[in-house]
Design an enzyme around this catalytic site. Structure first.
Site, PDB file in Angstrom:
ATOM      1  N   GLY A  46       0.992  -1.400  -0.228  1.00  0.00           N
ATOM      2  CA  GLY A  46       0.136   0.283  -0.067  1.00  0.00           C
ATOM      3  C   GLY A  46       1.230   1.032  -0.154  1.00  0.00           C
ATOM      4  CD  GLN A  51       3.220   5.421   2.324  1.00  0.00           C
ATOM      5  OE1 GLN A  51       2.583   5.156   2.312  1.00  0.00           O
ATOM      6  NE2 GLN A  51       4.421   5.479   3.639  1.00  0.00           N
ATOM      7  CB  CYS A  91       5.018   1.846   7.477  1.00  0.00           C
ATOM      8  SG  CYS A  91       4.210   3.775   7.061  1.00  0.00           S
ATOM      9  CG  LEU A  92       6.224   1.224   1.694  1.00  0.00           C
ATOM     10  CD1 LEU A  92       5.943   0.808   0.203  1.00  0.00           C
ATOM     11  CD2 LEU A  92       7.414   0.192   1.798  1.00  0.00           C
ATOM     12  CG  HIS A 133      -0.637   2.081   7.779  1.00  0.00           C
ATOM     13  ND1 HIS A 133       0.092   1.849   8.362  1.00  0.00           N
ATOM     14  CD2 HIS A 133       0.195   2.988   6.470  1.00  0.00           C
ATOM     15  CE1 HIS A 133       1.709   1.719   8.479  1.00  0.00           C
ATOM     16  NE2 HIS A 133       1.230   2.267   7.091  1.00  0.00           N
ATOM     17  CD  GLU A 134      -0.972   2.553   2.446  1.00  0.00           C
ATOM     18  OE1 GLU A 134      -0.720   4.025   2.636  1.00  0.00           O
ATOM     19  OE2 GLU A 134      -0.806   1.577   3.256  1.00  0.00           O
ATOM     20  CG  HIS A 137       0.799   7.271   5.249  1.00  0.00           C
ATOM     21  ND1 HIS A 137       2.171   7.586   6.037  1.00  0.00           N
ATOM     22  CD2 HIS A 137       0.897   5.803   4.805  1.00  0.00           C
ATOM     23  CE1 HIS A 137       2.570   6.775   6.127  1.00  0.00           C
ATOM     24  NE2 HIS A 137       1.992   5.212   5.349  1.00  0.00           N
TER      25      HIS A 137
HETATM   26 NI    NI Z   1       2.843   3.235   5.666  1.00  0.00          NI
END
Ligand code: NI
Length: 181
Positions: A46, A51, A91-92, A133-134, A137
């Site tokens: 995702g 991000q 998380c990236l 989660h997204e 962000h």
């Molecule tokens: Ni994330």
């Protein structure tokens, strides 16, 4: 298509609140394609536009094994939540860090697709977790915000050290335990 750099915690740009998408055109479609390419390459399941320093309410997700089920959520709103589930998240934007976060087990979401059409979906499991989660962000929130300050301090130190090692050309990649979102 282009691979975009992913912002990393504690970059203050990750705290930006995203604005609604109002124009559904070819440029938006290109942005969606770039987000997918960046997410698959990371690799992740995702990615929120926040991000990659685009502050628009735009999320891409693909939780499938073969990376062939693209999900796009534009201007998402959660209409209802049910149940609770505690699960490990990564998380990236916080590479190599995994911890337990409590989320709703099932959510009903209203969003727009790449053409602007309004869609409503019932999500559960990893897809429900990923969407929540997204969506965090887009509000400038990260999963580490749910952890203790002590844990966040440790995470910042660890990421700092890894960045210094990378800059010096040392250190391998972070070991991955779970997919990152
Ligand atoms: Ni994330």
């Amino acid at each position: 298509m282009a691979l975009l750099p992913i912002l990393e915690y504690p970059d203050p740009r990750l705290r930006t609140k995203a604005l609604p998408v109002t124009v559904f055109d070819a440029a938006l479609q290109r942005r969606i394609d770039d987000l997918f390419e960046t997410m698959y390459a990371a690799p992740g399941i995702g990615l929120a536009a926040t991000q990659v320093d685009w502050h628009q309410r735009l999320i891409v997700i693909d939780v499938s094994e073969q990376s062939d089920q693209r999900e796009v959520f534009i201007n998402p709103q959660i209409l209802s939540r049910e149940g609770q589930a505690l699960g490990e998240e990564g998380c990236l934007s916080v590479p190599g860090i995994y911890d337990d976060v409590q989320r709703a087990e099932r959510v009903r979401v209203r969003a727009q697709d790449a053409t602007g059409k309004v869609i409503e979906r019932d999500l559960e499991g990893i897809l429900a977790v990923c969407l929540q989660h997204e969506m965090d962000h887009l509000e400038g929130r990260l999963f580490v915000d749910y952890l203790s300050e002590l844990k966040r301090q440790r995470i910042r130190k660890k990421l700092d050290k890894e960045r210094r090692e990378r800059a010096a050309g040392r250190g391998g990649g972070a070991s991955k335990r779970a997919p990152s979102l």
